[in-house]
Every structure is written in structure tokens, then in C-alpha cells.
Write a protein that holds these residues in place. Sequence first.
Motif, PDB file in Angstrom:
ATOM      1  N   PHE A   1     -11.022   6.438  -0.757  1.00 48.80           N
ATOM      2  CA  PHE A   1      -9.497   6.199  -0.595  1.00 48.80           C
ATOM      3  C   PHE A   1      -9.297   4.436  -1.343  1.00 48.80           C
ATOM      4  O   PHE A   1      -8.164   4.766  -2.067  1.00 48.80           O
ATOM      5  N   PHE A   2     -10.568   3.774  -0.934  1.00 45.09           N
ATOM      6  CA  PHE A   2     -10.242   2.555  -1.308  1.00 45.09           C
ATOM      7  C   PHE A   2      -9.480   2.353  -3.231  1.00 45.09           C
ATOM      8  O   PHE A   2      -8.486   1.544  -3.344  1.00 45.09           O
ATOM      9  N   LEU A   3     -10.867   2.387  -3.728  1.00 48.20           N
ATOM     10  CA  LEU A   3     -10.795   2.619  -5.488  1.00 48.20           C
ATOM     11  C   LEU A   3      -9.910   2.913  -4.958  1.00 48.20           C
ATOM     12  O   LEU A   3      -9.158   2.663  -6.353  1.00 48.20           O
ATOM     13  N   PRO A   4      -9.757   3.984  -4.986  1.00 44.45           N
ATOM     14  CA  PRO A   4      -8.215   5.118  -5.791  1.00 44.45           C
ATOM     15  C   PRO A   4      -6.808   4.491  -5.591  1.00 44.45           C
ATOM     16  O   PRO A   4      -5.877   4.054  -6.449  1.00 44.45           O
ATOM     17  N   ILE A   5      -6.886   4.048  -4.543  1.00 50.30           N
ATOM     18  CA  ILE A   5      -5.779   3.171  -3.883  1.00 50.30           C
ATOM     19  C   ILE A   5      -5.417   2.030  -4.677  1.00 50.30           C
ATOM     20  O   ILE A   5      -4.445   2.514  -5.294  1.00 50.30           O
ATOM     21  N   ALA A   6      -6.292   1.347  -4.801  1.00 51.38           N
ATOM     22  CA  ALA A   6      -6.453   0.091  -5.400  1.00 51.38           C
ATOM     23  C   ALA A   6      -5.183   0.393  -7.022  1.00 51.38           C
ATOM     24  O   ALA A   6      -4.276  -0.090  -8.024  1.00 51.38           O
TER      25      ALA A   6
ATOM     26  N   GLU B   1       3.843 -10.666 -11.289  1.00 54.61           N
ATOM     27  CA  GLU B   1       2.505  -9.240 -10.995  1.00 54.61           C
ATOM     28  C   GLU B   1       1.441 -10.140 -10.907  1.00 54.61           C
ATOM     29  O   GLU B   1       0.746  -9.165 -10.663  1.00 54.61           O
ATOM     30  N   HIS B   2       1.017 -11.081 -10.905  1.00 54.55           N
ATOM     31  CA  HIS B   2      -0.058 -11.690 -10.860  1.00 54.55           C
ATOM     32  C   HIS B   2      -0.008 -11.520  -9.171  1.00 54.55           C
ATOM     33  O   HIS B   2      -1.271 -10.616  -8.421  1.00 54.55           O
ATOM     34  N   PHE B   3       0.624 -11.237  -8.475  1.00 58.78           N
ATOM     35  CA  PHE B   3       1.020 -11.788  -6.948  1.00 58.78           C
ATOM     36  C   PHE B   3       1.131  -9.969  -6.558  1.00 58.78           C
ATOM     37  O   PHE B   3      -0.102  -9.875  -5.302  1.00 58.78           O
ATOM     38  N   ASP B   4       1.511  -9.367  -7.054  1.00 58.24           N
ATOM     39  CA  ASP B   4       1.131  -8.011  -7.235  1.00 58.24           C
ATOM     40  C   ASP B   4       0.071  -6.839  -7.602  1.00 58.24           C
ATOM     41  O   ASP B   4      -1.016  -6.666  -6.321  1.00 58.24           O
ATOM     42  N   GLN B   5      -0.593  -7.373  -8.714  1.00 56.52           N
ATOM     43  CA  GLN B   5      -1.802  -7.274  -8.642  1.00 56.52           C
ATOM     44  C   GLN B   5      -3.646  -7.730  -7.727  1.00 56.52           C
ATOM     45  O   GLN B   5      -3.665  -7.558  -7.420  1.00 56.52           O
ATOM     46  N   GLN B   6      -2.899  -9.098  -7.577  1.00 51.63           N
ATOM     47  CA  GLN B   6      -4.294  -9.427  -6.545  1.00 51.63           C
ATOM     48  C   GLN B   6      -3.850  -8.837  -4.888  1.00 51.63           C
ATOM     49  O   GLN B   6      -4.449  -8.188  -4.222  1.00 51.63           O
ATOM     50  N   GLY B   7      -2.734  -8.144  -4.791  1.00 46.42           N
ATOM     51  CA  GLY B   7      -2.354  -7.369  -3.983  1.00 46.42           C
ATOM     52  C   GLY B   7      -3.261  -5.786  -3.861  1.00 46.42           C
ATOM     53  O   GLY B   7      -3.334  -5.783  -2.950  1.00 46.42           O
ATOM     54  N   ALA B   8      -3.281  -5.820  -4.852  1.00 46.70           N
ATOM     55  CA  ALA B   8      -3.713  -4.645  -4.872  1.00 46.70           C
ATOM     56  C   ALA B   8      -4.899  -4.767  -5.101  1.00 46.70           C
ATOM     57  O   ALA B   8      -6.091  -3.564  -4.687  1.00 46.70           O
TER      58      ALA B   8
ATOM     59  N   VAL C   1       0.694  -0.752   0.157  1.00 51.48           N
ATOM     60  CA  VAL C   1       0.460   0.155  -0.080  1.00 51.48           C
ATOM     61  C   VAL C   1       0.289   1.516  -0.189  1.00 51.48           C
ATOM     62  O   VAL C   1       0.759   2.685  -0.120  1.00 51.48           O
ATOM     63  N   LYS C   2       1.700   1.146  -0.184  1.00 51.06           N
ATOM     64  CA  LYS C   2       2.705   2.453   0.250  1.00 51.06           C
ATOM     65  C   LYS C   2       3.994   2.681  -0.986  1.00 51.06           C
ATOM     66  O   LYS C   2       3.798   3.414  -0.756  1.00 51.06           O
ATOM     67  N   TRP C   3       3.609   1.851  -1.636  1.00 51.50           N
ATOM     68  CA  TRP C   3       3.401   2.114  -3.569  1.00 51.50           C
ATOM     69  C   TRP C   3       2.831   3.267  -3.960  1.00 51.50           C
ATOM     70  O   TRP C   3       2.908   4.272  -4.731  1.00 51.50           O
ATOM     71  N   ALA C   4       1.966   3.260  -3.112  1.00 50.05           N
ATOM     72  CA  ALA C   4       0.371   4.381  -3.503  1.00 50.05           C
ATOM     73  C   ALA C   4       0.999   5.822  -2.878  1.00 50.05           C
ATOM     74  O   ALA C   4       0.952   6.283  -3.977  1.00 50.05           O
TER      75      ALA C   4
END
Length: 246
Positions: free
Chosen positions: A199-204, A136-143, A63-66
Amino acid sequence: MDKLSVIGVVLALFALIVGSILKGAGVASLVNSAAFTIVVIGTTASILLHTPPVTFKHGMRIVKWAFKPPLQDPAALIARIVEWSGVARKQGLLALESVVQSEEDPFLKKGLQMLVDGTEPEMIRNILEVELQTSEHFDQQGAKVFEGMGIYAPTLGIIGAVLGLIAVMKNLADPSKLGPGIAAAFTATIYGIGLANLFFLPIANKLKAVIADQVRMREMMIEGLIAISQGENPRNIEVKLQGFVH
């Protein structure tokens, strides 16, 4: 630091607080422990049921990447790859062994090591592309953890509003309790829709954009390493890799 994300959070809070004041509701109307319990804790419960533990932890980790995305400098990377290609053409691939030892990026280090080991270009591509697709798949699942929270939060807000209205209906005999009760009921809706859309959708979506940038950088790494393996001219490699830069 992503200044736009920080400004976005500040403006979101400003819009809610100042908007509430200008509408005459006041800041106090935004504070409601029951609404917080139903929406925030309820959304957390939903996403915990929805998401595997490893994915949830990864989502919280990235989440810090946002707000502070990983540093990426395409121009500097291209310059390094072109330099390596020049060394390889003059001294052979084994001359890159010292580069392997000093490289900090695990993905790039793995590719360089395969170069030094004399692995066939097609094999290098296959191995690195599999690793890229997996990460990429793992990171996308995190998002998608935050995307899921953005989906559940408004529904929990509606549930909070309905529960509040049920409490109001029980007090129909006392008109003095109707106004405050209805106002408190709709606070849950504000929590749900506000958290989801501010918050949630913009961060995603910001996380997905950061991940896409990382994927593009790694695709550039793969093309550069393959070009070095095939002994291409450094100038041609530079021109090819510049196509990855916006």
C-alpha cells in the motif's frame, strides 16, 4: 478512475487473505489488536513527527490522485493552444482577453494574462517555471509522506514482533501459550511489511507518476504560451507541442 490502482488494492487484499488461508493460518491470524496498535498507530506517530503539518495535510489531500488522477487531455490542450495562436496572429494578443476570463486552470490563466498584458516571453517563462518548480516540490513532498510511512512500517512491525516474543519468553513455563504467542508476534511483521509493500510505497510511486504527468503538461503549457508570445506559426507550435505527448 485509475482502474489499475483499484485492481491492485483488491489483489493485495486477496493475496493476503487467500494466502493466509492456503497456508493454513486462517483469516483470524491476520486480526490482532496489539499488532495493529504498534504498527498502524506507531507508523502514524512516526510520520507525524517526520512531516511538517502543511505537508502531511497535502499528502492526505492528494492520496486520491492514486485512484482518481486529475483529468488531463494533451491533445485537447494542444488544439486549444494552436487555436489561441491563430487568434493572436490575426487579431493580436489582446484578443485573448476573453479566453483569460473563461479559463479555469489557475496556472494557464496566469500565463494567458501575462500574454495579454504584453509581458516579455523570457519573463513569462521565468515566472511560470518558478511556480511550476514550487508546486512540483510541494506535491512531491506530499507523495513522500507515504514513502516515509512505507519506510517506518516494517521497522514498527519488527518492534511488534520483538515485543510479542518478549511476552512469549515470559510464558516459557507454560508450553500451551508458546505457539499462539509466537504466531501473534509475527502478525505484527506481516502488518508492517504488508502495509509498506502493498500500500504505502506503491501509492507513493503512483503519486510521483501522476505528479510527473502534471509537470509535463505544464511544461507544454509554458512552451505553447511562449510560442504564442513570439508569434510563431500555429502549425509549428502544434508540431513542437506534440513532442510532449507519449
